[in-house]
Design a protein around this motif. Sequence first.
Motif, PDB file in Angstrom:
ATOM      1  N   UNK A  99      -4.780   2.067  -0.884  1.00 18.54           N
ATOM      2  CA  UNK A  99      -4.861   0.646  -0.501  1.00 18.54           C
ATOM      3  C   UNK A  99      -3.994   0.279   0.694  1.00 18.54           C
ATOM      4  N   UNK A 100      -2.946   1.049   0.950  1.00 19.17           N
ATOM      5  CA  UNK A 100      -2.078   0.718   2.081  1.00 19.17           C
ATOM      6  C   UNK A 100      -2.770   0.977   3.419  1.00 19.17           C
ATOM      7  N   UNK A 101      -3.787   1.797   3.391  1.00 20.27           N
ATOM      8  CA  UNK A 101      -4.610   1.987   4.581  1.00 20.27           C
ATOM      9  C   UNK A 101      -5.274   0.672   4.972  1.00 20.27           C
ATOM     10  N   UNK A 102      -5.711  -0.093   3.968  1.00 17.95           N
ATOM     11  CA  UNK A 102      -6.346  -1.391   4.230  1.00 17.95           C
ATOM     12  C   UNK A 102      -5.357  -2.354   4.880  1.00 17.95           C
ATOM     13  N   UNK A 103      -4.115  -2.385   4.375  1.00 15.39           N
ATOM     14  CA  UNK A 103      -3.118  -3.298   4.944  1.00 15.39           C
ATOM     15  C   UNK A 103      -2.764  -2.904   6.377  1.00 15.39           C
TER      16      UNK A 103
END
Length: 266
Positions: A99-103
């Motif tokens: 999910x940190x890829x999305x941020x």
Amino acid sequence: MKNVLVNFSYGDKCIESIDGDIFLNSMKKYKTFEKVCFVNQVSEAAQQKLRKYFDILVPTDERIYTAHLAIYEWLIQRQDQYKYVLQSDLRDVVLQRDPFEFFENNPQYDMFYTLEGMPIKDNDCNMFWHDSYIQMLRSHNKNYSDSMIINGGIVAGKIESYCNHLLMIFTNTNRLSKYLIQDQQFMGYLYQFIKDNPRVLMSHPYSDTFCCTGEAIKRDNVKITFDGTNACNLNGEPYYIFHQWDRTEFANQILDKEKSTLRFSF
């Protein structure tokens, strides 16, 4: 700077459940962020299990309804260590992608809230929260049941903004009232004031692939597809997070798929 995922556990129930195992199994694949769990009334055996999957366990005396304060007090001392923070439930969550890829791909936003995909008026529980919360307001207390439901189980942001979010939730739920004030209950009221903030992403399962939420899927407010492995949008793109998967028609498929890989139950 590092990124960090935070969880909170009061007692052993979620840790012992197959839902908890499925979350841990999905989380352990990712090595790009730190994992921290705040624990209260968790047995030593359960803590030993958690230590296999979390980098840090933080003992706390706070209970589930003041968990935001425990996380706030710990994070504000470490603001120079972390860039993004993701808060998730310890069960009914599958991390399908990092999910940190999305941020990192959306640096223009300071906060990331997840919209379930339906308005408050379409859900009995959220309408009850609406009706009870509105009675406590001195002003700005008009009906807001057309507001979209913000889910309380998945919230993220840059660390300074996220710490401000934690303090805002704690101070607005730590009040004397006839009923306990839930974080999601307060965020339902908050929606009308922050929805147009250009630094805040109100993530909707039809507008991006951050998260899809099972309650709205179960009620047919949101349509998704399931490719046998991942929950996807109607274009076949996997969501980063599948929340409340156990409320959907895909629950048995997920259970069957994950049972063969679970290696850390008691």
